[in-house]
Write a protein that holds these residues in place. Structure first.
Motif, PDB file in Angstrom:
ATOM      1  N   PHE A 198     -18.452 -10.726   7.897  1.00  0.00           N
ATOM      2  CA  PHE A 198     -19.383  -9.678   7.490  1.00  0.00           C
ATOM      3  C   PHE A 198     -20.452  -9.337   8.525  1.00  0.00           C
ATOM      4  O   PHE A 198     -21.233  -8.410   8.296  1.00  0.00           O
ATOM      5  CB  PHE A 198     -20.108 -10.097   6.201  1.00  0.00           C
ATOM      6  N   GLY A 199     -20.523 -10.073   9.642  1.00  0.00           N
ATOM      7  CA  GLY A 199     -21.680  -9.913  10.519  1.00  0.00           C
ATOM      8  C   GLY A 199     -21.370  -9.778  11.987  1.00  0.00           C
ATOM      9  O   GLY A 199     -20.472  -9.038  12.399  1.00  0.00           O
ATOM     10  N   ALA A 200     -22.082 -10.537  12.813  1.00  0.00           N
ATOM     11  CA  ALA A 200     -22.109 -10.327  14.262  1.00  0.00           C
ATOM     12  C   ALA A 200     -20.819 -10.697  14.969  1.00  0.00           C
ATOM     13  O   ALA A 200     -20.596 -10.267  16.103  1.00  0.00           O
ATOM     14  CB  ALA A 200     -23.268 -11.128  14.865  1.00  0.00           C
ATOM     15  N   ALA A 201     -19.959 -11.508  14.355  1.00  0.00           N
ATOM     16  CA  ALA A 201     -18.708 -11.927  14.993  1.00  0.00           C
ATOM     17  C   ALA A 201     -17.495 -11.249  14.373  1.00  0.00           C
ATOM     18  O   ALA A 201     -16.368 -11.688  14.596  1.00  0.00           O
ATOM     19  CB  ALA A 201     -18.552 -13.443  14.902  1.00  0.00           C
ATOM     20  N   ARG A 202     -17.725 -10.185  13.632  1.00  0.00           N
ATOM     21  CA  ARG A 202     -16.629  -9.569  12.879  1.00  0.00           C
ATOM     22  C   ARG A 202     -15.464  -9.204  13.798  1.00  0.00           C
ATOM     23  O   ARG A 202     -15.606  -8.491  14.780  1.00  0.00           O
ATOM     24  CB  ARG A 202     -17.125  -8.315  12.161  1.00  0.00           C
ATOM     25  N   GLY A 203     -14.276  -9.741  13.465  1.00  0.00           N
ATOM     26  CA  GLY A 203     -13.054  -9.385  14.163  1.00  0.00           C
ATOM     27  C   GLY A 203     -12.815 -10.078  15.481  1.00  0.00           C
ATOM     28  O   GLY A 203     -11.778  -9.864  16.114  1.00  0.00           O
ATOM     29  N   ALA A 204     -13.734 -10.938  15.941  1.00  0.00           N
ATOM     30  CA  ALA A 204     -13.563 -11.596  17.240  1.00  0.00           C
ATOM     31  C   ALA A 204     -12.427 -12.616  17.165  1.00  0.00           C
ATOM     32  O   ALA A 204     -12.332 -13.395  16.218  1.00  0.00           O
ATOM     33  CB  ALA A 204     -14.849 -12.291  17.660  1.00  0.00           C
ATOM     34  N   ARG A 205     -11.570 -12.630  18.186  1.00  0.00           N
ATOM     35  CA  ARG A 205     -10.441 -13.564  18.174  1.00  0.00           C
ATOM     36  C   ARG A 205     -10.911 -15.003  18.368  1.00  0.00           C
ATOM     37  O   ARG A 205     -10.410 -15.919  17.724  1.00  0.00           O
ATOM     38  CB  ARG A 205      -9.428 -13.201  19.252  1.00  0.00           C
TER      39      ARG A 205
ATOM     40  N   ARG B 252     -19.864 -11.808  24.670  1.00  0.00           N
ATOM     41  CA  ARG B 252     -20.980 -11.090  24.063  1.00  0.00           C
ATOM     42  C   ARG B 252     -21.846 -12.116  23.328  1.00  0.00           C
ATOM     43  O   ARG B 252     -21.349 -12.851  22.476  1.00  0.00           O
ATOM     44  CB  ARG B 252     -20.473 -10.029  23.090  1.00  0.00           C
ATOM     45  N   ILE B 253     -23.110 -12.169  23.660  1.00  0.00           N
ATOM     46  CA  ILE B 253     -24.035 -13.122  23.044  1.00  0.00           C
ATOM     47  C   ILE B 253     -24.937 -12.332  22.110  1.00  0.00           C
ATOM     48  O   ILE B 253     -25.750 -11.521  22.556  1.00  0.00           O
ATOM     49  CB  ILE B 253     -24.841 -13.883  24.110  1.00  0.00           C
ATOM     50  N   ARG B 254     -24.778 -12.568  20.818  1.00  0.00           N
ATOM     51  CA  ARG B 254     -25.441 -11.740  19.824  1.00  0.00           C
ATOM     52  C   ARG B 254     -26.252 -12.598  18.860  1.00  0.00           C
ATOM     53  O   ARG B 254     -25.888 -13.746  18.566  1.00  0.00           O
ATOM     54  CB  ARG B 254     -24.412 -10.934  19.019  1.00  0.00           C
ATOM     55  N   ARG B 255     -27.330 -12.038  18.370  1.00  0.00           N
ATOM     56  CA  ARG B 255     -28.097 -12.704  17.326  1.00  0.00           C
ATOM     57  C   ARG B 255     -27.370 -12.554  15.994  1.00  0.00           C
ATOM     58  O   ARG B 255     -26.763 -11.516  15.711  1.00  0.00           O
ATOM     59  CB  ARG B 255     -29.491 -12.081  17.224  1.00  0.00           C
ATOM     60  N   ALA B 256     -27.413 -13.599  15.167  1.00  0.00           N
ATOM     61  CA  ALA B 256     -26.788 -13.555  13.849  1.00  0.00           C
ATOM     62  C   ALA B 256     -27.376 -12.416  13.019  1.00  0.00           C
ATOM     63  O   ALA B 256     -28.573 -12.129  13.104  1.00  0.00           O
ATOM     64  CB  ALA B 256     -26.986 -14.887  13.134  1.00  0.00           C
ATOM     65  N   GLN B 257     -26.535 -11.797  12.223  1.00  0.00           N
ATOM     66  CA  GLN B 257     -26.970 -10.656  11.412  1.00  0.00           C
ATOM     67  C   GLN B 257     -27.361 -11.040   9.988  1.00  0.00           C
ATOM     68  O   GLN B 257     -28.115 -10.323   9.341  1.00  0.00           O
ATOM     69  CB  GLN B 257     -25.856  -9.612  11.351  1.00  0.00           C
ATOM     70  N   LEU B 258     -26.841 -12.158   9.483  1.00  0.00           N
ATOM     71  CA  LEU B 258     -27.028 -12.487   8.066  1.00  0.00           C
ATOM     72  C   LEU B 258     -28.210 -13.411   7.806  1.00  0.00           C
ATOM     73  O   LEU B 258     -28.527 -13.693   6.652  1.00  0.00           O
ATOM     74  CB  LEU B 258     -25.749 -13.105   7.498  1.00  0.00           C
TER      75      LEU B 258
END
Length: 323
Positions: free
Chosen positions: A115-122, A290-296
């Motif tokens: 649902f968040g920042a890693a959606r769909g990443a392999r 890609r280094i992303r902040r958590a969305q949830l």
């Protein structure tokens, strides 16, 4: 189909009713008691509070500790009473509902993947920066657990030989340099080395060193305190250093930074990305994660545990159809 997810931590038990889109519809909370019986009573209490208002199908518990590979037993939890405890079975008998367990960072990573920042990443890695460092690895959406359900203990990668002592028994662990606890340690070390330092933190530490917390350091950095800013620059460097090591091992598509320290990501995450890109093996000749902040945010563990509980129900229904 509604399910309940719980984040069972050393301080509090937080529960939420979650729908299939990952939306938290209702919440309840209780303090975390000592002792297995009182802890399970507290968990039952918040679940029953929510069941009085919603019809739910299953429960997932996100636990700050080691969970067995079959997600039925809490093997060890440093801040909870369970030791090799068949928690899923016991709670299922008490509640009359299917119950599944998951390590808290694994649950958060599952939520960010769905649902968040890693959606769909392999290949996705989650790094949770809090009192220490928690880690999770997802490959095609499946959690990698290692042979005994413990992997990956990323916070205890040793980055500094003979460095700061860690409660795990080693010295120089990543979390001793890159966590909320580490941020405080670094700040107090800087103030001790430079007693002439000016700024609000220097004045506050002189009166009461215990008043220096990770949140206070972040707030002081926003206000321009030079010691706080240097301490956060150090955290950024160590975050980038550790991320490069993690990337050399796992080669992730995305790294999600969560946990309480991530609330101050604007103060350090860009610098961490820059350092990561400069020290990564083969820098300049390979794709960067890609280094992303958590969305949830704080709800990630609850959402992930509830989502895994939904998976459990669907699997049981599928087995019944086959049978």
């Amino acid at each position: 189909m509604l399910t309940i997810g719980l984040d069972v931590g050393g301080t509090s038990v937080r529960a939420g009713v979650v729908d299939q889109r990952g939306t938290v519809l209702d919440t309840a909370r209780a303090a975390t008691p000592r002792g297995e019986g009182p802890l399970e009573d507290a968990i039952t209490g918040v679940i029953e509070e929510l069941r009085a208002r919603h019809r739910v199908m299953a429960v997932g518990l996100a636990v700050a500790g080691f969970v067995s590979a079959d997600q039925r037993t809490v093997q060890f939890a440093p801040h909870l009473a369970w030791r090799n405890a068949p928690v899923a079975e016991r709670m299922s008998e008490r509640l009359g509902l299917p119950v599944v367990l998951e390590h808290d960072v694994n649950a958060a990573a599952t939520a960010e993947y769905r649902f968040g920042a890693a959606r769909g990443a392999r290949v996705a890695v989650m790094i949770s920066l809090g009192t220490g460092i928690g880690g999770a690895l997802l490959i095609d959406g499946e959690t990698y657990r290692g042979a005994h359900g413990i992997a990956p203990e990323l916070g205890h990668l040793r980055l500094v030989p003979d460095g700061r002592p860690c409660p795990c028994g080693k010295r120089g662990c990543w979390e001793r340099y890159c966590s909320g606890t580490a941020l405080v340690t670094t700040t107090l070390e800087m103030l001790a080395e430079h007693p002439e330092a000016s700024g609000v933190l220097a004045r506050e530490a002189a009166v009461d060193p215990a008043s220096i917390t990770g949140r206070r350091v972040a707030a002081a950095a926003r206000e321009g305190d030079p010691v706080a800013q240097r301490a956060l620059a150090g955290l950024a460097r160590w975050l980038g250093e550790g991320l490069a090591l993690v990337a050399d091992i796992y080669d992730p598509e995305v790294v999600v930074i969560g946990g309480g320290v991530s609330e101050s990501a604007s103060l350090f995450l860009d610098k961490a990305r820059e350092h990561y890109a400069s020290v990564l093996t083969g820098a300049g000749y390979r794709p960067l994660a890609r280094i992303r902040r958590a969305q949830l945010g704080d709800d990630a563990g609850i959402v992930g545990a509830a989502s895994l509980a939904r998976d459990l129900v669907l699997a049981e229904w599928a087995d019944e159809r086959v049978g």
